[in-house]
Structure formats: C-alpha cells, structure tokens
Write an enzyme that holds these catalytic residues in place. Sequence first.
Site, PDB file in Angstrom:
ATOM      1  N   ASN A  32       0.956  -1.287   0.215  1.00 46.56           N
ATOM      2  CA  ASN A  32      -0.086   0.018  -0.083  1.00 46.56           C
ATOM      3  C   ASN A  32       0.796   1.053  -0.146  1.00 46.56           C
ATOM      4  O   ASN A  32       0.993   2.218   0.947  1.00 46.56           O
ATOM      5  CB  ASN A  32      -0.907  -0.019   1.226  1.00 46.56           C
ATOM      6  CG  ASN A  32      -2.011   0.935   1.090  1.00 46.56           C
ATOM      7  OD1 ASN A  32      -2.216   1.918   2.086  1.00 46.56           O
ATOM      8  ND2 ASN A  32      -2.949   1.046  -0.185  1.00 46.56           N
ATOM      9  N   HIS A  34       3.152   4.529  -0.595  1.00 49.28           N
ATOM     10  CA  HIS A  34       2.950   6.014  -1.151  1.00 49.28           C
ATOM     11  C   HIS A  34       4.318   6.639  -1.187  1.00 49.28           C
ATOM     12  O   HIS A  34       5.315   5.951  -0.897  1.00 49.28           O
ATOM     13  CB  HIS A  34       2.050   6.538   0.218  1.00 49.28           C
ATOM     14  CG  HIS A  34       2.807   6.152   1.631  1.00 49.28           C
ATOM     15  ND1 HIS A  34       4.096   6.740   2.106  1.00 49.28           N
ATOM     16  CD2 HIS A  34       2.056   5.516   2.733  1.00 49.28           C
ATOM     17  CE1 HIS A  34       4.171   6.541   3.185  1.00 49.28           C
ATOM     18  NE2 HIS A  34       3.261   5.610   3.527  1.00 49.28           N
ATOM     19  N   ALA A  35       4.581   7.828  -1.388  1.00 50.12           N
ATOM     20  CA  ALA A  35       5.513   8.687  -1.531  1.00 50.12           C
ATOM     21  C   ALA A  35       6.600   8.529  -0.378  1.00 50.12           C
ATOM     22  O   ALA A  35       7.964   8.512  -0.595  1.00 50.12           O
ATOM     23  CB  ALA A  35       5.286  10.227  -1.492  1.00 50.12           C
ATOM     24  N   GLY A  36       6.243   8.105   1.016  1.00 49.93           N
ATOM     25  CA  GLY A  36       7.178   7.957   2.042  1.00 49.93           C
ATOM     26  C   GLY A  36       8.187   6.525   1.582  1.00 49.93           C
ATOM     27  O   GLY A  36       9.355   6.717   1.800  1.00 49.93           O
ATOM     28  N   HIS A  37       7.276   5.673   1.303  1.00 52.22           N
ATOM     29  CA  HIS A  37       7.950   4.315   0.870  1.00 52.22           C
ATOM     30  C   HIS A  37       9.101   4.723  -0.536  1.00 52.22           C
ATOM     31  O   HIS A  37      10.071   4.138  -0.416  1.00 52.22           O
ATOM     32  CB  HIS A  37       7.118   3.336   0.286  1.00 52.22           C
ATOM     33  CG  HIS A  37       6.361   2.703   1.502  1.00 52.22           C
ATOM     34  ND1 HIS A  37       4.915   3.071   1.519  1.00 52.22           N
ATOM     35  CD2 HIS A  37       6.267   2.048   2.442  1.00 52.22           C
ATOM     36  CE1 HIS A  37       4.210   2.668   2.632  1.00 52.22           C
ATOM     37  NE2 HIS A  37       5.316   1.892   2.992  1.00 52.22           N
ATOM     38  N   ASP A 152       7.982   6.009  12.027  1.00 53.01           N
ATOM     39  CA  ASP A 152       7.885   4.878  12.729  1.00 53.01           C
ATOM     40  C   ASP A 152       9.097   5.032  13.861  1.00 53.01           C
ATOM     41  O   ASP A 152      10.005   4.088  13.797  1.00 53.01           O
ATOM     42  CB  ASP A 152       7.742   3.592  12.218  1.00 53.01           C
ATOM     43  CG  ASP A 152       6.489   3.651  11.488  1.00 53.01           C
ATOM     44  OD1 ASP A 152       5.155   3.651  12.033  1.00 53.01           O
ATOM     45  OD2 ASP A 152       6.394   3.751  10.157  1.00 53.01           O
ATOM     46  N   GLN A 155       9.907   2.063  16.311  1.00 49.18           N
ATOM     47  CA  GLN A 155       9.958   0.842  15.481  1.00 49.18           C
ATOM     48  C   GLN A 155      11.636   1.184  14.765  1.00 49.18           C
ATOM     49  O   GLN A 155      12.361   0.056  14.929  1.00 49.18           O
ATOM     50  CB  GLN A 155       9.072   1.005  14.094  1.00 49.18           C
ATOM     51  CG  GLN A 155       9.758  -0.184  13.278  1.00 49.18           C
ATOM     52  CD  GLN A 155       8.613  -0.258  12.043  1.00 49.18           C
ATOM     53  OE1 GLN A 155       7.774  -1.115  12.297  1.00 49.18           O
ATOM     54  NE2 GLN A 155       8.869   0.083  10.849  1.00 49.18           N
ATOM     55  N   SER A 187       1.168   7.812   5.393  1.00 49.93           N
ATOM     56  CA  SER A 187       0.749   6.637   6.163  1.00 49.93           C
ATOM     57  C   SER A 187      -0.291   6.083   5.487  1.00 49.93           C
ATOM     58  O   SER A 187      -1.319   6.376   5.044  1.00 49.93           O
ATOM     59  CB  SER A 187       0.536   6.979   7.739  1.00 49.93           C
ATOM     60  OG  SER A 187      -0.300   5.526   8.244  1.00 49.93           O
TER      61      SER A 187
HETATM   62  O1  PAF Z   1       6.916  -0.245   8.876  1.00 46.93           O
HETATM   63  C1  PAF Z   1       6.463  -1.456   8.179  1.00 46.93           C
HETATM   64  O2  PAF Z   1       5.850  -1.187   7.080  1.00 46.93           O
HETATM   65  C2  PAF Z   1       6.681  -2.756   8.821  1.00 46.93           C
HETATM   66  O3  PAF Z   1       6.447  -2.544  10.554  1.00 46.93           O
HETATM   67  C3  PAF Z   1       7.905  -3.673   8.555  1.00 46.93           C
HETATM   68  C4  PAF Z   1       9.090  -2.636   9.050  1.00 46.93           C
HETATM   69  C5  PAF Z   1       8.027  -3.635   7.125  1.00 46.93           C
HETATM   70  C6  PAF Z   1       7.882  -4.857   9.281  1.00 46.93           C
HETATM   71  O4  PAF Z   1       6.686  -5.585   8.697  1.00 46.93           O
END
Ligand code: PAF
Length: 287
Positions: A32, A34-37, A152, A155, A187
Amino acid sequence: MEILTRIRSTRAVVDGWRRQGQRIALVPTMGNLHAGHLALVEEARRRGDRVVATIFVNPLQFGPQEDFTAYPRTLAEDQRRLSGAGVDLLFAPEVEEVYPRGSAEPSRVEVPALASALCGASRPGHFTGVATVVAKLFNIIQPEVALFGEKDYQQLLVIRRLTEDLCFPVEVVGVPTVRESDGLAMSSRNAYLNSVERQQAPELYRSLCAAADALRAGRPAGRVERETEAALQGAGFRPDYVAVRRADDLGPVSEPGGEQVILAAAWLGRARLIDNLRVRCGGAGTQ
Ligand code: PAF
C-alpha cells in the site's frame, strides 16, 4: 524488476549479485505504498548497487483486535510504483513461506528495553512481531544496508537495537518522514480517514510543532506533554499518548537539553495516527 515469492529463489538471485561484489540495499514494507516508501527506495538506490524491496503484511505484528485482514493490499499498483522507482527485486511472499509452521508460535525476537512502552503499551506484541519479521528478512536477503522511515520512530530504534544485539552486519538507516503539503505524515492508515477527519488530521503535526517550540523555549517536558494531549483532544482526537523522550533510547528526559523526541499516537475515527518530531533543546534545530 524481478518479482519472487519464494525464499530459496530470492536468495539465489541476491547471492549472485553479492558474488559480483554488489552492495544490497533492503526496503521492507507492508505494501500500500505511498511517497514515503518511494523516498526509502530513492535513498536505497543511493546507498546500494541493487535494491530489494519486500511486501509482506506480517500477521505477527497485528493484535487480535487490529486490522490485519482489513489492511489495504494493493499489490499490482505497488509493483508498478516499485518498478518505476528502480527496485531490482521485489520479494512478496505468502504468510506460509515466512511462517511455514504457522504464525501462532514461531521463534520470536524480543527487544524488551524498547518494545513495551508507548506504542508497545497499547499494542502488546507488536514490536516483537516487527523485530521477528525484520530479523527473518535480514537473514533471507542479507543486505548491507536497510532503510526504514523515521515516522515509525520507536520501530526504527527497536530495529537498530536488534541489529546491534544480534550482530547483524547491516547498516540501519532512518529516512525522514515524508509529509502531505498540509503537514500530515504519509501513512497507509491515512486511507481510513473520512473527508472531515482528513481536514482535522494535520492538527497532529501542528500540535507537535507547537510542542517542539515549547520544549526549545525551556518549558518542562511533563507540562508540554499535558498541553499537547489537551490540544489534540480539543481538535477531536482521542490521544493514546504524548511523550517527550530522549531521542537515542526513548528514556525519560530527566534534565533539559540534548536531543529529545516528542512522540504522539492518537485516534481520529478509526485511524490510529502516529507522528514525532526530534527537538534539540539548548541548541538549534529540529527534524
Ligand atoms: O513499517 C513497516 O511497514 C513494517 O512494520 C515493517 C518494517 C515492514 C515490518 O513488517
């Protein structure tokens, strides 16, 4: 872009690249996109010769009442975006490939020092699920560098700690949060906002900016937390937490100064939004 779903064939491709002396950069995602990825992919391309992205909605990091089944799955569109962004290999396994004995009782990676507070308090087991799947992906792909979003933030620190503690030879890189023009952090869960909530949502970022200003002005952390929580409530959110912590280990801020981070999680309708800002107190600059 090659698309693979099996561990064995993915390893074979990546091993071939490694034998040619190529540096592998990993971008783990749940899809899913978006620009962040895409900012993660862009940074990965700068840091590696080959970019491997993964799409895996990891059941282990969702609680029983959470949105695992409803989590948006948009594989065809994600593939198009990753390919356009210059990813070399997409690893998109099924749950059975990653958890062949089922996801109920796999061996797990615990990061107790960082995983139980803040988001970990409201989402018990979440960071164990994240740490476990990230450790698996590190073992499968064996990248030199791996990229994660600073949105995150907890994380990111959990992953840094597990990488250090378990001696993975991986450089973990945090990439700055990408925001919509009104400040809302990008997000996948923003898709849960209706049009009225979408108008309200940037107030989370605005409240954090005000909090950062207050911290830089020397206001005590506890007071800033309370005021920010009240501001969020006033703007229609149901705050889960607002916390000012040390930026390097999320420990309590016992004295003013140094690098701090203000983190917040708040519900707006059925979306649980999180965001954070780093603040250098007693000096200049924020994230
Ligand atoms: O940030 C996420 O998208 C998830 O927590 C990750 C790091 C891919 C682990 O499933």
